[in-house]
Design an enzyme around this catalytic site. Structure first.
Site, mmCIF file in Angstrom:
data_model
loop_
_atom_site.group_PDB
_atom_site.id
_atom_site.type_symbol
_atom_site.label_atom_id
_atom_site.label_comp_id
_atom_site.label_asym_id
_atom_site.label_seq_id
_atom_site.Cartn_x
_atom_site.Cartn_y
_atom_site.Cartn_z
ATOM 1 C CB CYS A 48 5.439 -23.054 -16.751
ATOM 2 S SG CYS A 48 5.614 -21.869 -15.421
ATOM 3 C CB CYS A 60 -0.895 -0.054 1.239
ATOM 4 S SG CYS A 60 -2.058 1.297 1.350
#
Ligand code: FE
Length: 351
Positions: A183, A137
């Site tokens: 992958c 954040c």
């Protein structure tokens, strides 16, 4: 001293590089920053929710520290959290965003700081989205945004000193091979611990520069394959041995898929750098086809290596940084362990 990833003059992220921390006096910081930047970065302030200039920025690019221009996050990991502050699920590189416990305001939180100048960025929480489950954040005022096509503007002189910034051409006892075998989280993990291999980098090959990013490649129509670029010492491990391991580490008879990973981005391919490499791969495929080891013909494609585009930073060493991630636990780690078990003499003992 901090171990950081930095951009070089080609606009490539390289590292880790050992660089000194940036320490300035309060007066020097006040001269460098706006009053609002100083309040947040140097005095641990927080901007009001939904007011930051970068909250809704969706332009591809890099978010650097507003205090010292250290790259911190990329748009690839930015997501809409609904909190009112810019949110990311992963830092651009492990050392670039530092963490420390924060017990202020009667709460137990983890503060995030710039890895070089110690500037306050915000906090990190464990309620983020996949693949990390983290929510970084941020305060917009702590960040400085650079569009993806201008990352060379973030070039740091210290980046030019790293081996990773050196020419990818073969030099002396250093050679490279580029393999696609499904992958890249798995193939990278399988090759990382080999004796004689100095670096394995995940990336994209076969398509254009404009689509060499994870979101586009996942769509399956960019012509890119997920690849690994192996830098090795041919005096220690040969291309022939690497090819044996490559074919052993995946199923080269599956067309445009590896197991549940389906699409041309998961095709089996070798991207050859020159005619010698091409001939070596052709001979290896012919030998394996004739050996009777496979019930179906090998479908591995041979493609010229025109360009290698490094994958986003959070894909590099993915298995090592995310050992508890379900796909890594279910696929990448077992694959690496099987390869090591079958060829123990080729792996470093400390692995
Ligand atoms: Fe900084």
């Amino acid at each position: 001293m901090p171990q950081l990833h930095l951009f070089n003059h080609q606009g490539e992220l390289v590292g880790p590089v050992t660089v000194p921390a940036l320490e300035l006096t309060e007066d020097e910081w006040r001269a460098r920053l706006t009053p609002e930047q100083f309040r947040i970065l140097r005095a641990h302030g927080t901007e009001r929710a939904f007011c930051g200039t970068l909250l809704d920025n969706k332009t591809p690019g890099v978010y650097a520290c507003a205090g010292c221009r250290l790259p911190l996050f990329t748009s690839d990991s930015k997501f809409h959290s609904g909190t009112g502050w810019p949110s990311f699920f992963q830092a651009i590189a492990p050392g670039n965003v530092a963490e420390r416990a924060d017990g202020s305001f009667g709460m137990v939180r983890v503060e995030i700081l710039c890895g070089r100048c110690g500037g306050h960025l915000g906090h990190v929480f464990d309620d983020g989205p996949r693949p990390t489950g983290l929510r970084y954040c941020l305060n917009s005022e702590s960040l400085d945004f650079t569009p993806a096509d201008r990352t060379a503007d973030l070039a740091d002189p210290a980046a030019e000193l790293t081996p990773a910034a050196a020419s990818p051409q073969v030099t002396g006892q250093s050679a490279q091979a580029v393999f696609a075998g499904g992958c890249f989280w798995c193939t990278e993990a399988a090759f990382e611990q080999l004796v004689g291999v100095s670096d394995v980098e995940s990336g994209y090959c076969g398509g254009s520069k404009g689509t060499a990013n994870y979101k586009a490649v996942c769509g399956g129509d960019t012509q890119h394959a997920e690849v690994i670029r192996i830098t090795y010492d041919p005096g220690v491990i040969s291309l022939d041995t690497l090819l044996n391991l490559f074919f052993d580490a995946h199923d080269p008879t599956q067309l445009n898929r590896q197991g549940n990973d389906v699409g041309t981005q998961y095709r089996s391919a070798v991207f050859y750098a020159d005619s010698t490499q091409k001939a070596a791969v052709e001979a290896k495929i012919a030998t394996l086809n004739a050996s009777g080891k496979y019930r179906k013909p090998i479908v591995t494609t041979l493609e010229p290596l025109t360009a290698f585009y490094p994958a986003e930073a959070y894909h590099q060493d993915y298995a090592r940084h995310n050992p508890t991630q379900p796909y890594i636990q279910g696929h990448a780690i077992p694959k690496a362990c099987q390869l090591r078990a079958r060829h123990p003499e080729l792996f470093s003992p400390q692995g």
